[in-house]
Design a protein around this motif. Structure first.
Motif, PDB file in Angstrom:
ATOM      1  N   GLN A 223      -3.618  -3.296  -3.582  1.00  0.00           N
ATOM      2  CA  GLN A 223      -4.917  -4.094  -3.012  1.00  0.00           C
ATOM      3  C   GLN A 223      -5.330  -4.858  -3.985  1.00  0.00           C
ATOM      4  N   ALA A 224      -5.212  -4.968  -5.132  1.00  0.00           N
ATOM      5  CA  ALA A 224      -5.994  -5.781  -6.037  1.00  0.00           C
ATOM      6  C   ALA A 224      -4.726  -6.794  -6.164  1.00  0.00           C
ATOM      7  N   GLY A 229      -4.234 -13.221  -4.841  1.00  0.00           N
ATOM      8  CA  GLY A 229      -3.744 -13.963  -4.323  1.00  0.00           C
ATOM      9  C   GLY A 229      -2.523 -13.984  -4.302  1.00  0.00           C
ATOM     10  N   ALA A 230      -2.233 -12.690  -4.488  1.00  0.00           N
ATOM     11  CA  ALA A 230      -0.656 -12.603  -4.136  1.00  0.00           C
ATOM     12  C   ALA A 230       0.090 -13.147  -3.053  1.00  0.00           C
ATOM     13  N   ASN A 231       1.244 -13.694  -2.930  1.00  0.00           N
ATOM     14  CA  ASN A 231       1.756 -14.628  -1.251  1.00  0.00           C
ATOM     15  C   ASN A 231       2.576 -13.280  -0.515  1.00  0.00           C
ATOM     16  N   CYS A 232       3.169 -12.271  -1.550  1.00  0.00           N
ATOM     17  CA  CYS A 232       3.901 -11.149  -0.633  1.00  0.00           C
ATOM     18  C   CYS A 232       3.539  -9.962  -1.336  1.00  0.00           C
ATOM     19  N   LEU A 233       3.847  -9.025  -0.773  1.00  0.00           N
ATOM     20  CA  LEU A 233       4.636  -7.819  -1.736  1.00  0.00           C
ATOM     21  C   LEU A 233       6.049  -7.097  -1.928  1.00  0.00           C
ATOM     22  N   THR A 263      -4.996  -2.203   5.191  1.00  0.00           N
ATOM     23  CA  THR A 263      -5.743  -2.434   4.466  1.00  0.00           C
ATOM     24  C   THR A 263      -5.732  -3.885   3.555  1.00  0.00           C
ATOM     25  N   VAL A 264      -4.273  -3.840   3.785  1.00  0.00           N
ATOM     26  CA  VAL A 264      -3.531  -5.536   2.452  1.00  0.00           C
ATOM     27  C   VAL A 264      -4.111  -6.548   3.559  1.00  0.00           C
TER      28      VAL A 264
END
Length: 277
Positions: A223-224, A229-233, A263-264
């Protein structure tokens, strides 16, 4: 920021959130196919998210010689190709040598360079020269700005299909810490940034003959990262983590995934303004 095109979707600024997910290692053909189908069905409930299946045919970086490594490159790539053909999914796997780069690129859309190997010039060049999309994990021992040298090696080799992934930074012995500043710093280099929420909670070598982990921190760190601003997980997941043959302490259980995705996804919609690919 460059937009990376993968089959029917893109990764980059203002593009829908992409999740790279799957078991750490290919445990068997049946297990891999089961995982791919199960995950695909989970992601059908989140049409706003894009899904890339991942699994490794060989876990070369193991704490102990007796650790399970996987089926090997030949059988492993056959299984990944079957997953592609059966479910029409983009697939990611990691490599460990220049020779593997050529073979893996014949099958998968995305080649991953493991964190411990991200400074190996011959490996980077060989992977880049295949023309495949490259997901480069930032070494635990490197600063985010050091990744510019890795980018330069790829560009000189004629490839600009790059995703940069943070997976935590060494913090004393058997521990990692995540500095979310790494995400915007790497994005400033002109390429999408991904966050590896499962390997970031590892306790490297923490069990003596294997790595430990704290999977309870996967959701808050994921979530953090999206808020940063991450584009991908990148999230390794398993139907029953206690039985996982690799990284059992740091993989997310399948039944925990839907809540985290919901949530994300909500956070991402606030942070990013999505546009057509």
């Amino acid at each position: 920021m460059k937009t990376i095109k993968i089959k029917k979707f893109c990764i980059g600024k203002n593009q829908p959130l992409t999740i790279i997910c799957g078991p750490c290692v290919i445990e068997s053909e049946d297990h891999a196919l089961f995982c791919a189908e199960y995950l695909m069905n989970i992601f059908k409930g989140f049409p706003e998210l894009n899904f890339i299946f991942k699994s490794s045919y060989d876990k070369a970086n193991r704490s102990a010689h007796s650790s399970f490594r996987g089926p090997g490159i030949q059988k492993g790539l056959e299984i990944l190709a079957k997953i592609q053909q059966t479910f029409d999914l983009p697939v990611l796997t990691d490599i460990h040598s220049s020779e593997e780069a050529v073979e893996a690129a014949k099958v998968v859309e995305i080649i991953q360079i493991p964190a411990f190997l991200c400074r190996q010039t011959d490996l980077i060049v060989a992977a880049a020269q295949t023309g495949a999309i490259l997901n480069i994990k930032k070494g635990q021992f490197m600063s985010p700005w050091d990744m510019q040298n890795v980018i330069n090696k790829i560009l000189i080799s004629g490839n600009d299909q790059i995703i940069l992934t943070d997976r935590g930074t060494s913090f004393g012995y058997n521990n990692l810490v995540s500095d979310m500043r790494a995400i915007p710093i790497m994005q400033e280099m002109g390429y999408p940034a991904c966050y590896d929420a499962s390997h970031s909670v590892q306790l490297p070598g923490g069990l003596g003959n294997a790595s430990g982990g704290q999977r309870q921190f996967i959701p808050p760190l994921a979530q953090a990262a999206i808020a940063a601003g991450a584009n991908c997980l990148f999230i390794e997941a398993h139907p029953n983590p206690i039985e996982a043959k690799s990284d059992k302490e740091s993989v997310l259980a399948f039944d925990m995934l839907p809540k985290l995705l919901a949530t994300v996804s909500q956070i991402y919609q606030i942070v990013q303004k999505c546009e057509p690919c």
